[in-house]
Write an enzyme that holds these catalytic residues in place. Sequence first.
Site, PDB file in Angstrom:
ATOM      1  N   CYS A  62     113.307   9.014  87.331  1.00  0.00           N
ATOM      2  CA  CYS A  62     112.253   8.421  88.156  1.00  0.00           C
ATOM      3  C   CYS A  62     112.851   7.329  89.048  1.00  0.00           C
ATOM      4  CB  CYS A  62     111.172   7.830  87.250  1.00  0.00           C
ATOM      5  SG  CYS A  62     109.819   7.029  88.132  1.00  0.00           S
ATOM      6  N   GLY A  63     112.284   7.150  90.204  1.00  0.00           N
ATOM      7  CA  GLY A  63     112.724   6.089  91.103  1.00  0.00           C
ATOM      8  C   GLY A  63     112.515   4.695  90.527  1.00  0.00           C
TER       9      GLY A  63
END
Length: 183
Positions: free
Chosen positions: A61-62
């Site tokens: 995930c960012g």
Amino acid sequence: MNCRALLVPLMLAALAGPIWAAECPALLQGELPKLRAKDSIDLCQRFAGKPLVVVNTASHCGFVGQFAGLETLYQRYKEDGLEVLGVPSDDFLQEADDSAETAEVCYVNYGVTFAMTEPQRVTGAQAIPLFKHLTEQTAAPRWNFYKYVIDRQGQVVGRFSSRTKPDAPELLKAVEQAIASRP
């Protein structure tokens, strides 16, 4: 003292169920497997009566950089009793397929020392009981790195989106409120 006099209260207690059942909030009843370990985390035994931050995580995930902030939060408040529980999930299709990779991201890349579980479902009908209770008290996570701050009585005192960093003033305020709560 008569052995029977000692045995009867013990038998009655055993029939009543686990000693912690009456003291443990519903959202903490159960066990979850530890990340890359052979044992499990008994949620009641580990977290009952303590302030707690629960966060659903994902290795790809960012927002993965928030692991560093969560570790800093944990180190800052652990002497005050704060616990942090990371629950990896692929519900948003951003968790590694291999828990060894998840563990490497957490433990090697970010130096996580707080409790982490094996990947779990956190949304929908298949969500684990912990997240079903969190959803009942507030709302289901809408993305990875949703943070739930839980007081010593097992009540959610704050829910924060992925965009809320672990050092955000509003999150810190909720953590301090949870720490100040009494069991």
